[in-house]
Design a protein around this motif. Structure first.
Motif, short mmCIF file in Angstrom:
data_model
loop_
_atom_site.label_atom_id
_atom_site.label_comp_id
_atom_site.label_asym_id
_atom_site.label_seq_id
_atom_site.Cartn_x
_atom_site.Cartn_y
_atom_site.Cartn_z
N VAL A 14 0.85 -1.19 0.00
CA VAL A 14 0.00 0.00 0.00
C VAL A 14 0.88 1.24 0.00
N ARG A 15 0.51 2.24 -0.79
CA ARG A 15 1.35 3.44 -0.90
C ARG A 15 1.06 4.45 0.21
N HIS A 16 -0.23 4.65 0.51
CA HIS A 16 -0.59 5.65 1.53
C HIS A 16 -1.66 5.08 2.45
N VAL A 17 -1.38 5.05 3.75
CA VAL A 17 -2.42 4.69 4.72
C VAL A 17 -2.88 5.98 5.39
N ILE A 18 -4.18 6.21 5.35
CA ILE A 18 -4.73 7.45 5.92
C ILE A 18 -5.71 7.09 7.03
N MET A 19 -5.46 7.62 8.21
CA MET A 19 -6.37 7.38 9.33
C MET A 19 -7.41 8.49 9.37
N VAL A 20 -8.66 8.13 9.58
CA VAL A 20 -9.70 9.16 9.75
C VAL A 20 -10.17 9.08 11.20
N LYS B 64 -17.51 11.32 10.88
CA LYS B 64 -16.23 10.70 10.52
C LYS B 64 -16.43 9.57 9.49
N SER B 65 -17.40 8.69 9.73
CA SER B 65 -17.61 7.58 8.79
C SER B 65 -18.11 8.11 7.45
N THR B 66 -18.95 9.14 7.50
CA THR B 66 -19.45 9.75 6.25
C THR B 66 -18.27 10.28 5.44
N VAL B 67 -17.34 10.96 6.12
CA VAL B 67 -16.16 11.49 5.43
C VAL B 67 -15.30 10.34 4.88
N MET C 179 -15.09 -0.55 15.60
CA MET C 179 -15.58 -1.89 15.97
C MET C 179 -16.88 -1.87 16.74
N HIS C 180 -17.10 -0.77 17.46
CA HIS C 180 -18.31 -0.76 18.30
C HIS C 180 -19.49 -0.14 17.58
N GLY C 181 -19.25 0.42 16.41
CA GLY C 181 -20.36 0.96 15.60
C GLY C 181 -19.96 0.94 14.13
N PRO C 182 -19.76 -0.27 13.58
CA PRO C 182 -19.26 -0.34 12.18
C PRO C 182 -20.36 -0.03 11.17
N ASN C 183 -20.46 1.23 10.76
CA ASN C 183 -21.58 1.67 9.92
C ASN C 183 -21.25 1.77 8.43
N ILE C 184 -19.99 1.57 8.09
CA ILE C 184 -19.59 1.78 6.69
C ILE C 184 -20.37 0.88 5.72
N PRO C 185 -20.53 -0.43 6.02
CA PRO C 185 -21.29 -1.26 5.07
C PRO C 185 -22.69 -0.71 4.82
N LYS D 94 -29.45 11.43 4.00
CA LYS D 94 -30.18 10.43 3.20
C LYS D 94 -29.20 9.51 2.48
N ALA D 95 -28.11 10.09 1.96
CA ALA D 95 -27.11 9.30 1.23
C ALA D 95 -26.59 8.18 2.12
N GLY D 96 -26.31 8.52 3.39
CA GLY D 96 -25.80 7.52 4.33
C GLY D 96 -26.85 6.44 4.59
#
Ligand code: ADP
Length: 300
Positions: free
Chosen positions: A49-55, A64-67, A89-95, A266-268
């Motif tokens: 991986v070239r760049h790891v970015i933490m949000v 944060k997850s929206t971003v 881990m305690h609120g994995p909303n990305i999926p 709404k998008a989320g």
């Protein structure tokens, strides 16, 4: 052929596994923990991986997850090969935000296959491992660390330009572990809302990142004002300018401000990232500008 087998989750904590320093342990030569680094840490993950970015954010609920989702999508639509790692881990909303919450992880050739959202965007989330989304994950730090290590080393990410890591709010184990185990960590993006209670915590996040010896890539002010959908007048619901102030005080880049917009929410909820909605709304333009600013800081 993909088998629908859940990847192994850690069952034994590092505390149970190893109760003393390797240097003073009689079984160090036969113990798997003895291979670890000076502080008992495993070595950096061997991933391409070239760049790891933490949000990161100081507080929950600031977007944060929206971003993370919009950033990962924006990078992939700019031609980059992107992995999105949901470590909240305690609120994995990305999926849910990507409309892929029904997926379960599969093993292929002894590796965990990530969910491929597009040809250029793959996702791993704790949510894929949980049978019942209403079940909480109750893990101590060492167990989280083992899971993160697995997500870095045992996932078939393929070569990546970016790994965007969505972290839980605060300054916990997950962020520390990524900083220690992931290769090529370029730094962290701090997401905050403008009001004082949020910016206070954003400062803490920025200092935490600096203590880890990593740069703050920039601050994003989310939920910055709101255009009234009826009269078009601007309402300062959470105020404005707090994120910029934090960035100036910490001498780090300010990447831009995103207003509150019902379409964003709404998008989320609908599982379709806001950034891919075509349109020329002021919010769309501000999200796009933030993403461009971020890509510029990282790649230049
Ligand atoms: P966090 O990851 O910081 O906990 P989320 O990204 O889950 O926050 O966002 C919390 C809620 O706020 C979600 O419902 C999301 O859709 C909504 N949201 C985030 N940013 C905005 C915005 N700019 N305008 C409207 N709603 C937003």
């Amino acid at each position: 052929m993909a088998k629908n087998t859940l990847p192994k989750t850690p069952t034994k904590s590092a505390d149970e596994e190893c109760k003393q320093e390797c240097s003073s342990c009689a079984t160090a030569s036969s113990c798997s923990s003895a291979k670890k680094g000076p502080a008992g840490l495993p070595p950096k993950a061997d991933m391409d991986v070239r760049h790891v970015i933490m949000v990161l954010s100081g507080k929950g609920g600031v977007g944060k997850s929206t971003v993370s989702v919009n950033l990962a999508y924006a990078l992939s639509s700019h031609g980059r090969k992107v992995g999105l790692l949901d470590l909240d881990m305690h609120g994995p909303n990305i999926p849910k935000m990507l409309g892929i919450e029904q997926h379960k992880l599969a093993m292929m050739d002894n590796k965990i296959e990530p969910v491929h959202v597009t040809g250029k965007l793959s996702v791993i989330s704790m949510a894929f491992l949980i049978q019942d989304p209403s079940t909480p994950i109750i893990w101590r730090g060492p167990m989280k660390m083992a899971a993160i290590q697995q997500f870095l080393t045992e996932v078939n990410w393929g070569p990546l330009d970016y790994l965007v890591v969505d972290l839980p709010p605060g300054t916990g184990d997950e962020a520390l572990t990524i900083a220690q185990l992931a290769p090529n960590v370029r730094g962290a993006v701090i997401v905050t809302t403008p009001q004082d209670v949020a910016t206070l915590d954003a400062r803490k996040s920025a200092k935490f990142i600096e203590k880890l010896g990593l740069p703050v890539i920039g601050v994003i002010e989310n939920m910055s004002g709101m255009l009234c959908p009826h009269c078009g007048e601007e309402i300062d619901l959470f105020g404005k300018g707090g994120g910029r102030k934090v960035a100036e005080e910490m001498s780090v880049p300010f990447l831009g401000a995103i207003p509150i917009d019902i379409e964003m929410r709404k998008a989320g909820d609908e599982g379709r990232p806001f950034i891919i909605r075509r349109g020329d709304s002021p919010t769309w333009k501000s999200v796009d500008a933030v993403m461009e600013a971020l890509i510029k800081v990282v790649e230049e």
